[in-house]
Enzyme design. Structure first.
Site, PDB file in Angstrom:
ATOM      1  CG  HIS A   1       0.105   2.059  -9.463  1.00  0.00           C
ATOM      2  ND1 HIS A   1      -0.145   1.694  -8.165  1.00  0.00           N
ATOM      3  CD2 HIS A   1      -0.991   2.745  -9.877  1.00  0.00           C
ATOM      4  CE1 HIS A   1      -1.343   2.145  -7.803  1.00  0.00           C
ATOM      5  NE2 HIS A   1      -1.874   2.788  -8.826  1.00  0.00           N
TER       6      HIS A   1
ATOM      7  CG  LEU B   1       9.668 -17.335  -3.360  1.00  0.00           C
ATOM      8  CD1 LEU B   1       9.218 -17.262  -1.906  1.00  0.00           C
ATOM      9  CD2 LEU B   1      10.384 -16.035  -3.741  1.00  0.00           C
TER      10      LEU B   1
ATOM     11  CB  SER C   1      -8.410  -5.479  -3.962  1.00  0.00           C
ATOM     12  OG  SER C   1      -9.029  -4.249  -4.281  1.00  0.00           O
TER      13      SER C   1
ATOM     14  CG  ASP D   1      -2.057   0.966   1.124  1.00  0.00           C
ATOM     15  OD1 ASP D   1      -2.296   1.487   0.024  1.00  0.00           O
ATOM     16  OD2 ASP D   1      -2.717   1.219   2.151  1.00  0.00           O
ATOM     17  N   GLY D   2       0.356   2.290  -0.657  1.00  0.00           N
ATOM     18  CA  GLY D   2       1.013   3.596  -0.586  1.00  0.00           C
ATOM     19  C   GLY D   2       1.620   4.079  -1.900  1.00  0.00           C
ATOM     20  CG  ASN D   3       2.080   1.522  -5.284  1.00  0.00           C
ATOM     21  OD1 ASN D   3       2.943   1.299  -4.443  1.00  0.00           O
ATOM     22  ND2 ASN D   3       1.626   0.588  -6.102  1.00  0.00           N
ATOM     23  N   GLY D   4       0.114   5.477  -4.424  1.00  0.00           N
ATOM     24  CA  GLY D   4      -0.473   6.777  -4.779  1.00  0.00           C
ATOM     25  C   GLY D   4       0.122   7.894  -3.938  1.00  0.00           C
ATOM     26  NE  ARG D   5      -1.494   6.502   1.214  1.00  0.00           N
ATOM     27  CZ  ARG D   5      -1.631   5.549   2.123  1.00  0.00           C
ATOM     28  NH1 ARG D   5      -1.401   5.830   3.389  1.00  0.00           N
ATOM     29  NH2 ARG D   5      -1.985   4.337   1.749  1.00  0.00           N
TER      30      ARG D   5
ATOM     31  NE  ARG E   1      -8.398   0.357   5.150  1.00  0.00           N
ATOM     32  CZ  ARG E   1      -7.909   1.570   5.327  1.00  0.00           C
ATOM     33  NH1 ARG E   1      -7.796   2.089   6.541  1.00  0.00           N
ATOM     34  NH2 ARG E   1      -7.513   2.298   4.294  1.00  0.00           N
ATOM     35  CG  LEU E   2      -6.524  -8.208   7.795  1.00  0.00           C
ATOM     36  CD1 LEU E   2      -7.220  -9.467   8.277  1.00  0.00           C
ATOM     37  CD2 LEU E   2      -5.122  -8.557   7.286  1.00  0.00           C
TER      38      LEU E   2
ATOM     39  NE  ARG F   1      -4.194   6.833  -7.581  1.00  0.00           N
ATOM     40  CZ  ARG F   1      -4.082   6.427  -6.314  1.00  0.00           C
ATOM     41  NH1 ARG F   1      -3.807   7.303  -5.374  1.00  0.00           N
ATOM     42  NH2 ARG F   1      -4.257   5.163  -6.003  1.00  0.00           N
TER      43      ARG F   1
END
Ligand code: FPP
Length: 244
Positions: free
Chosen positions: A39, A133, A67, A22-26, A196-197, A35
């Site tokens: 990414h 992996l 998502s 999370d946080g690519n946009g910010r 949060r999830l 944005r």
């Protein structure tokens, strides 16, 4: 070499890391960039995470890349993300295949553009024999939808008389999920400071440790990965039992 010693990561200690990137946009906003640039930079951090887990001998890494709710983003951003997935698979597949990575996907893959579905199949088949992996990419993934799809499979079996409802237990249910065959994540890491999830691995996270880092995903690097592992190692996991 970083601060985490590969020899400390015993198989019993840490098998599976799952990450909400999370946080690519910010990250982009802070730099007055679009944005989309965030990414693109995020895709570089993906490479870091895969490389780091490979080098540390962690056998399972799962990344939340898109998502089921992300379809609601502006068309330009969705198209750009799809382009990045295409580019990433095309560009990285040979490297992943030759470095022992087995590529896997979870989510409503049928919702993706046809060519990406084909690329996903190619990535899976080309890396199917690898064992170092297991990299699982969650694409068009939502935990609630995954649970609904699993329930539909079971309901069909029950309706056709192949299964008695009384035979449904946690193990059978888990085998109907997209993650069948994967161990549950030992910890779920979310970057960007959000706590949060967001519909990620709802069933599988029952006993996962949750680790939150303030770093924005494009800045995620090997040091962040090692910090998360150290935090995980300091947690006392009891799985509902008493402490030993
Ligand atoms: C969340 O940041 C990130 C995403 C929705 C996309 C994740 C995609 C990548 C890291 C790119 C490439 C991935 C692969 C597997 C090649 P956000 O846009 O919600 O950030 P914000 O909350 O700051 O707006």
């Amino acid at each position: 070499m970083g601060i985490v010693d590969k020899n400390d990561l015993t198989p019993a200690g840490l098998k599976h890391i799952a990450i909400i990137m999370d946080g690519n946009g910010r990250w982009a906003n802070k730099r007055s960039l679009s944005r989309l640039k965030g990414h693109e930079q995020g895709a570089k951090a993906v490479r870091e995470a895969i490389k780091g887990c490979g080098e540390l001998g962690i056998p399972f890494l799962t990344l939340f890349a898109f998502s089921s709710e992300n379809w609601k983003r502006p068309e330009e951003e969705v198209n750009h993300l799809m382009g990045l997935f295409r580019y990433f698979i095309n560009r990285e597949l040979d490297t992943l295949a030759s470095s022992g990575v087995k590529v896997n996907f979870i989510g409503d893959i049928n919702a993706l553009p046809d060519d990406i579905q084909k690329l996903a199949e190619l990535a899976k088949s080309k890396t199917a024999m690898n064992t170092d992996l297991v990299l699982t990419v969650a694409l068009s993934y939502g935990g609630q939808h995954e649970i609904v799809r699993a329930t539909q499979k079971l309901a069909k079996l029950a309706a056709s008389g192949e299964l008695s409802p009384a035979d449904i237990d946690e193990k059978l249910f888990a085998s109907m999920l997209d993650t069948d065959g994967l161990p549950d994540p030992d910890f779920i890491l979310r970057t960007s400071g959000e706590k949060r999830l967001s519909n990620f691995l709802l069933w599988q996270s029952a006993y996962s440790e949750l680790i939150f880092q303030d770093v924005l995903w494009p800045d995620f690097d090997r040091a962040c990965l090692e910090e998360a592992i150290i935090e995980y190692q300091s947690r006392n996991r009891r799985f509902g039992a008493v402490s030993v």
